[in-house]
Write a protein that holds these residues in place. Structure first.
Motif, short mmCIF file in Angstrom:
data_model
loop_
_atom_site.label_atom_id
_atom_site.label_comp_id
_atom_site.label_asym_id
_atom_site.label_seq_id
_atom_site.Cartn_x
_atom_site.Cartn_y
_atom_site.Cartn_z
N ARG A 260 4.09 -2.65 4.14
CA ARG A 260 3.24 -2.12 3.07
C ARG A 260 2.60 -0.79 3.49
NH1 ARG A 260 1.10 -5.13 -0.99
NH2 ARG A 260 -0.95 -4.19 -0.66
N ILE A 266 -1.94 2.43 2.93
CA ILE A 266 -2.39 2.22 1.55
C ILE A 266 -3.86 2.59 1.37
CG2 ILE A 266 -0.68 0.42 1.15
CD1 ILE A 266 -2.82 -1.65 1.56
N GLU A 292 -3.21 -0.07 6.57
CA GLU A 292 -4.18 0.80 5.89
C GLU A 292 -4.02 2.27 6.23
OE1 GLU A 292 -7.86 -2.35 5.25
OE2 GLU A 292 -8.12 -0.66 6.62
#
Length: 394
Positions: A260, A266, A292
């Protein structure tokens, strides 16, 4: 202001900078990684874990400052005394320690709880540096070297009972210190063989007793986690890993977090996997960093630890004190090697284990012990101490 800072914060300013960056970044990541758990356990107060972690970081910085003001040669005598206590401490931990995560690693003394392995690692590294420093200008004798090898094998073997990965990290650190200390190659290999033999004997005994219904050590757990990582039935019991425990769950969730994150992440505080990844704020905080802040943030953190290692090795060149140089090597290598073990496991390059990311994972006394080590390194980098005390401890 600059003069005041130089007087109060002595030693290698680059190490001070690395500490500041890692500590500040730690506050952001721990707050994000622990907020979901804090909400569940603290009745909706998502800042409870952040406050606790921040307090421990501030205490850690205070410990670093205090330790770096002390003449590092004083630690040689203290560690020599503690060395004789560490085997008893490890035995006490095994029989009377607090069980956390399925194993007894924590003890409570005078109301203070800590992992005995943190103290053992610090004591053995300091002693090894002092013992080798006293013999840099004289020829090594077999009795001295066999004594060093005995202590390394004994403590690493005892640590392997409850903490396999820490025992391996400590054994490798001892090897590096002895190599830098110019120990003859034949004794280096004897030391490596003795430490490996002690760890293997402990794990084999643990597995043997487990198969006969006796609970001793973590050998079976280590074997099952290696099986899960390699997807191989190593003990031929027709079961890969543990059927009652999913040893791949944490790794799978960490891989999702990393996927991710991508290149740039993100965004701070937007982690999704913190809700599913066990120990996201400690054993798997690096996966949250990647999610992150992306690979860019992950590389920055990796670079900070490499920078710390470089400064530790660089300060060896800048000092003519053998004890200080060996201390710098041992303590910085131990911290950085633990960090890389943590990072490699988080990205799926090793079996699941319980190594935290120094100065970044949420923790209490582990932060303080790391701070003690860094404070000693900074004391060495001041370069203003006489090692006559070390030479006198014979």
């Amino acid at each position: 202001m600059e003069t005041w800072l130089k007087d109060k914060l002595r030693g290698d300013w680059q190490i001070w900078f690395i500490i500041a960056v890692l500590s500040l970044f730690s506050v952001l990541v721990v707050y994000s990684a622990s907020s979901a758990l804090a909400y569940k356990r603290a009745g909706g107060n998502t800042e409870s874990y952040l406050l606790s972690h921040t307090i421990h970081l501030l205490l850690g910085l205070g410990v670093i400052w205090c330790m770096h003001r002390i003449n590092y040669t004083n630690f040689a005598g203290v560690s020599r005394l503690l060395l004789w206590i560490t085997p008893v401490l490890l035995l006490y931990t095994y029989f009377f320690g607090t069980t956390v995560g399925g194993t007894k690693r924590w003890i409570n003394i005078f109301g203070i709880s800590f992992q005995s392995s943190d103290l053992v690692r610090l004591v053995l590294i300091t002693n090894l540096a002092a013992m080798l420093a006293r013999r840099q200008n004289v020829e090594y004798n077999p009795k001295t070297l066999l004594g060093l090898i005995f202590w390394c094998g004994l403590l690493c073997g005892m640590l392997a009972v409850t903490n396999f990965s820490t025992a391996v990290i400590l054994g490798l650190t001892c090897f590096i210190i002895m190599w830098v200390g110019r120990v003859p190659a034949r004794y280096l290999f004897r030391m490596a063989g003795f430490v490996m033999g002690a760890i293997i004997i402990v794990l084999s005994t643990s597995i043997f007793l487990y198969n006969r219904g006796v609970d001793f050590g973590r050998g079976q757990v280590v074997l099952e986690r290696i099986e899960a990582f390699t997807n191989t039935d190593l003990n031929r019991d027709k079961v890969v890993g543990n059927a009652d425990r999913d040893d791949t769950y944490q790794r799978d969730q960490a891989m999702i977090a990393i996927a991710r994150g991508g290149a740039i992440g993100i965004g701070p505080g937007k982690s999704f996997q913190r809700n599913y990844l066990p120990e996201a704020f400690s054993d798997y905080i690096y996966a949250i960093i990647v999610e992150e802040y992306g690979f860019l943030g992950a590389i920055v953190i990796m670079f900070m630890y490499l920078w710390l290692l470089y400064r530790g090795l660089k300060n060896v060149e800048n000092t003519n004190r053998a004890f200080g140089g060996l201390l710098c090597v041992g303590l910085t290598f131990s911290i950085v090697f633990q960090a890389f073990v943590h990072m490699f496991i988080n990205v799926g390059l090793g079996p699941v284990t319980g190594q935290t990311l120094p100065l970044m994972s949420m923790g209490g006394t582990s932060i303080l012990f790391t701070s003690v080590a860094i404070g000693i390194v900074l004391s060495v980098t001041k370069g203003e101490h006489d090692e006559g005390k070390v030479a006198a401890l014979k």
